[in-house]
Design an enzyme around this catalytic site. Sequence first.
Site: not given
Ligand code: DX5
Ligand code: ZN
Length: 220
Positions: A10, A35, A37, A39, A68, A70, A139, A144-146, A177-179, A199
């Site tokens: 990401s 990827h 993102d 937003m 992606h 959002m 997800m 919303g946030f990395g 996707d996420g964490g 990310g």
């Molecule tokens: C969250 C995004 C993800 C996120 C992944 O809304 O869709 O793609 O940025 O970031 P990490 O890998 O840091 O969780």
């Molecule tokens: Zn994403």
Amino acid sequence: MDNQIKISPSILSADFSCLGNEIEEIDNAGADYIHVDVMDGHYVPNITIGPEVIKDIRKCTNKVFDVHLMIEPVNPLLENFAKAGSDIITFHPEAEKNPKETLRIIKGLGCKTGISLNPATHLSVLNDLIEELDLILVMTVIPGFGGQSFMDDQLVKIESIRKMIDLTGKKIDLEVDGGINFETAPRAISAGADVLVAGTATFKGGKTKYKENIRKLRGS
Ligand code: DX5
Ligand code: ZN
């Protein structure tokens, strides 16, 4: 080769002051997809980038752009995202009245289709749509946030979706996707994921680490 886990870094965690260079670095380091993102400050409480930036970074790599969205609504902006060079366009079904119609528009624009499920979204939303999909994104954080922590309670959903995909007999990416990090990636893979978004874990340590980070995430 086709059974290999794909890594989709990401770019939200990249250094935006030199985004083009960051993308070339992750391309050289072995990223499978890129990827992106998107937003809008409305569907999610954060704002990132749009089609103009995608158009410019398209010059930096030939890798698959895994976009992606959002955003809400989705349909009015699809043409711009397709023309900017998106390969896969994924959206959240809550953000449009008729998700099937949105999938049809994406296909008509020559892109692959994806649906993203929030942690609170039940997998039954896929029943009606799965035949039209190239990718399902689960997800494992609230979008919303990395940099958030992986939600373990989504693993059961990933397992169930893996079974649904296998029943179709179609080649549909199951992306998580996420964490995702070195510790959570193997858990997502065991549950059936074959594409991992990362990310924070890809960009950690700066560009000399990208190759090692991607290799470790892939588990090879
Ligand atoms: C969250 C995004 C993800 C996120 C992944 O809304 O869709 O793609 O940025 O970031 P990490 O890998 O840091 O969780
Ligand atoms: Zn994403």
